[in-house]
Design a protein around this motif. Structure first.
Motif, PDB file in Angstrom:
ATOM      1  N   GLY A 225     -48.512  44.625  17.091  1.00 21.38           N
ATOM      2  CA  GLY A 225     -49.347  44.536  15.893  1.00 21.38           C
ATOM      3  C   GLY A 225     -50.654  43.821  16.174  1.00 21.38           C
ATOM      4  N   PHE A 226     -50.577  42.713  16.888  1.00 22.47           N
ATOM      5  CA  PHE A 226     -51.776  41.948  17.237  1.00 22.47           C
ATOM      6  C   PHE A 226     -52.662  42.727  18.210  1.00 22.47           C
ATOM      7  N   PHE A 227     -52.082  43.126  19.347  1.00 24.98           N
ATOM      8  CA  PHE A 227     -52.894  43.715  20.416  1.00 24.98           C
ATOM      9  C   PHE A 227     -53.387  45.125  20.093  1.00 24.98           C
ATOM     10  N   ILE A 228     -52.540  45.961  19.507  1.00 27.45           N
ATOM     11  CA  ILE A 228     -52.970  47.333  19.207  1.00 27.45           C
ATOM     12  C   ILE A 228     -53.991  47.340  18.072  1.00 27.45           C
ATOM     13  N   THR A 229     -53.802  46.491  17.078  1.00 27.94           N
ATOM     14  CA  THR A 229     -54.781  46.413  15.992  1.00 27.94           C
ATOM     15  C   THR A 229     -56.129  45.942  16.521  1.00 27.94           C
ATOM     16  N   GLY A 230     -56.137  44.834  17.247  1.00 26.21           N
ATOM     17  CA  GLY A 230     -57.389  44.330  17.790  1.00 26.21           C
ATOM     18  C   GLY A 230     -58.055  45.324  18.718  1.00 26.21           C
ATOM     19  N   GLY A 231     -57.258  45.934  19.596  1.00 29.41           N
ATOM     20  CA  GLY A 231     -57.798  46.906  20.530  1.00 29.41           C
ATOM     21  C   GLY A 231     -58.341  48.142  19.834  1.00 29.41           C
ATOM     22  N   SER A 232     -57.641  48.598  18.821  1.00 26.36           N
ATOM     23  CA  SER A 232     -58.086  49.790  18.086  1.00 26.36           C
ATOM     24  C   SER A 232     -59.407  49.542  17.377  1.00 26.36           C
ATOM     25  N   PHE A 233     -59.545  48.385  16.754  1.00 23.85           N
ATOM     26  CA  PHE A 233     -60.798  48.086  16.066  1.00 23.85           C
ATOM     27  C   PHE A 233     -61.942  47.848  17.048  1.00 23.85           C
ATOM     28  N   ALA A 234     -61.631  47.335  18.242  1.00 28.42           N
ATOM     29  CA  ALA A 234     -62.673  47.223  19.272  1.00 28.42           C
ATOM     30  C   ALA A 234     -63.143  48.616  19.680  1.00 28.42           C
ATOM     31  N   LEU A 235     -62.202  49.544  19.859  1.00 27.11           N
ATOM     32  CA  LEU A 235     -62.570  50.921  20.196  1.00 27.11           C
ATOM     33  C   LEU A 235     -63.370  51.577  19.086  1.00 27.11           C
ATOM     34  N   ILE A 236     -62.931  51.386  17.847  1.00 29.41           N
ATOM     35  CA  ILE A 236     -63.657  51.960  16.711  1.00 29.41           C
ATOM     36  C   ILE A 236     -65.088  51.433  16.689  1.00 29.41           C
TER      37      ILE A 236
ATOM     38  N   ALA B 135     -66.438  46.669  12.443  1.00 35.46           N
ATOM     39  CA  ALA B 135     -65.092  46.850  13.003  1.00 35.46           C
ATOM     40  C   ALA B 135     -64.792  45.803  14.067  1.00 35.46           C
ATOM     41  N   LEU B 136     -65.826  45.312  14.736  1.00 40.06           N
ATOM     42  CA  LEU B 136     -65.620  44.328  15.796  1.00 40.06           C
ATOM     43  C   LEU B 136     -65.213  42.965  15.248  1.00 40.06           C
ATOM     44  N   LEU B 137     -65.399  42.740  13.961  1.00 38.91           N
ATOM     45  CA  LEU B 137     -64.977  41.468  13.372  1.00 38.91           C
ATOM     46  C   LEU B 137     -63.462  41.297  13.413  1.00 38.91           C
ATOM     47  N   VAL B 138     -62.725  42.386  13.378  1.00 39.28           N
ATOM     48  CA  VAL B 138     -61.253  42.290  13.408  1.00 39.28           C
ATOM     49  C   VAL B 138     -60.777  41.705  14.738  1.00 39.28           C
ATOM     50  N   PRO B 139     -61.141  42.293  15.892  1.00 32.89           N
ATOM     51  CA  PRO B 139     -60.681  41.674  17.132  1.00 32.89           C
ATOM     52  C   PRO B 139     -61.292  40.297  17.375  1.00 32.89           C
ATOM     53  N   VAL B 140     -62.519  40.067  16.912  1.00 33.93           N
ATOM     54  CA  VAL B 140     -63.113  38.739  17.063  1.00 33.93           C
ATOM     55  C   VAL B 140     -62.254  37.712  16.334  1.00 33.93           C
ATOM     56  N   MET B 141     -61.869  38.024  15.117  1.00 36.22           N
ATOM     57  CA  MET B 141     -61.085  37.072  14.337  1.00 36.22           C
ATOM     58  C   MET B 141     -59.692  36.862  14.944  1.00 36.22           C
ATOM     59  N   LEU B 142     -59.044  37.943  15.344  1.00 37.53           N
ATOM     60  CA  LEU B 142     -57.722  37.814  15.975  1.00 37.53           C
ATOM     61  C   LEU B 142     -57.799  36.931  17.217  1.00 37.53           C
ATOM     62  N   LEU B 143     -58.776  37.203  18.075  1.00 35.49           N
ATOM     63  CA  LEU B 143     -58.906  36.437  19.312  1.00 35.49           C
ATOM     64  C   LEU B 143     -59.335  34.993  19.042  1.00 35.49           C
ATOM     65  N   ALA B 144     -60.190  34.784  18.047  1.00 32.68           N
ATOM     66  CA  ALA B 144     -60.626  33.424  17.711  1.00 32.68           C
ATOM     67  C   ALA B 144     -59.454  32.591  17.192  1.00 32.68           C
ATOM     68  N   ILE B 145     -58.597  33.194  16.393  1.00 30.29           N
ATOM     69  CA  ILE B 145     -57.415  32.475  15.906  1.00 30.29           C
ATOM     70  C   ILE B 145     -56.473  32.168  17.069  1.00 30.29           C
ATOM     71  N   ALA B 146     -56.295  33.124  17.976  1.00 26.97           N
ATOM     72  CA  ALA B 146     -55.450  32.895  19.146  1.00 26.97           C
ATOM     73  C   ALA B 146     -56.023  31.766  20.010  1.00 26.97           C
ATOM     74  N   LEU B 147     -57.333  31.786  20.226  1.00 29.03           N
ATOM     75  CA  LEU B 147     -57.982  30.748  21.028  1.00 29.03           C
ATOM     76  C   LEU B 147     -57.848  29.377  20.356  1.00 29.03           C
ATOM     77  N   THR B 148     -57.979  29.355  19.047  1.00 28.38           N
ATOM     78  CA  THR B 148     -57.804  28.109  18.301  1.00 28.38           C
ATOM     79  C   THR B 148     -56.382  27.584  18.458  1.00 28.38           C
ATOM     80  N   GLY B 149     -55.412  28.470  18.372  1.00 24.14           N
ATOM     81  CA  GLY B 149     -54.016  28.071  18.571  1.00 24.14           C
ATOM     82  C   GLY B 149     -53.786  27.486  19.951  1.00 24.14           C
ATOM     83  N   ARG B 150     -54.417  28.080  20.953  1.00 24.20           N
ATOM     84  CA  ARG B 150     -54.288  27.539  22.312  1.00 24.20           C
ATOM     85  C   ARG B 150     -54.930  26.153  22.409  1.00 24.20           C
ATOM     86  N   ALA B 151     -56.066  25.972  21.752  1.00 28.00           N
ATOM     87  CA  ALA B 151     -56.732  24.663  21.774  1.00 28.00           C
ATOM     88  C   ALA B 151     -55.866  23.603  21.092  1.00 28.00           C
TER      89      ALA B 151
END
Length: 124
Positions: free
Chosen positions: A53-64, A73-89
């Motif tokens: 759900g995370f990776f295919i959604t983000g990847g699909s919106f990056a492709l779109i 459309a690029l805001l979707v993967p940006v937000m997913l990755l930013a939240i993931a990066l925040t979680g890692r921090a």
């Protein structure tokens, strides 16, 4: 320059879709690469549901975004990755820095940068 960024963003999209498909069809193998341990059938179901759900959604919106020249459309993967990066921090602060903590953060930061650069180029 915008065309090069669009190609790189498409590659980011395909990379993320590939990771999502790996979790869908080989969840135990993919989990090992992400330091996860599936626990029974529900653990496997979670790996097959949440990670694709995370990776295919983000990847699909990056492709779109790359293919349709749609910066929104690029805001979707940006937000997913930013939240993931925040979680890692947060994890670094809460749990400390392990030997494998930094490479995924760098990968996420690079993908976010590419997505934002491309988005900026598409606005012009």
């Amino acid at each position: 320059m915008t065309m090069i960024l669009r190609v790189l963003v498409a590659a980011v999209g395909l990379f993320n879709i590939a990771i999502g498909l790996l979790f869908l069809f080989n969840p135990a193998g993919a989990a090992a690469n992400f330091f996860l341990i599936p626990d029974g059938s529900q653990g496997m179901a979670t790996l097959r549901a949440d990670f694709p759900g995370f990776f295919i959604t983000g990847g699909s919106f990056a492709l779109i975004g790359a293919l349709q020249k749609d910066g929104r459309a690029l805001l979707v993967p940006v937000m997913l990755l930013a939240i993931a990066l925040t979680g890692r921090a947060v994890s670094l602060v809460a749990d400390g820095i392990g030997p494998d903590a930094i490479p995924p953060m760098v990968a996420e930061a690079v993908m976010i940068s590419l997505l934002l650069l491309c988005r900026s180029g598409l606005k012009r």
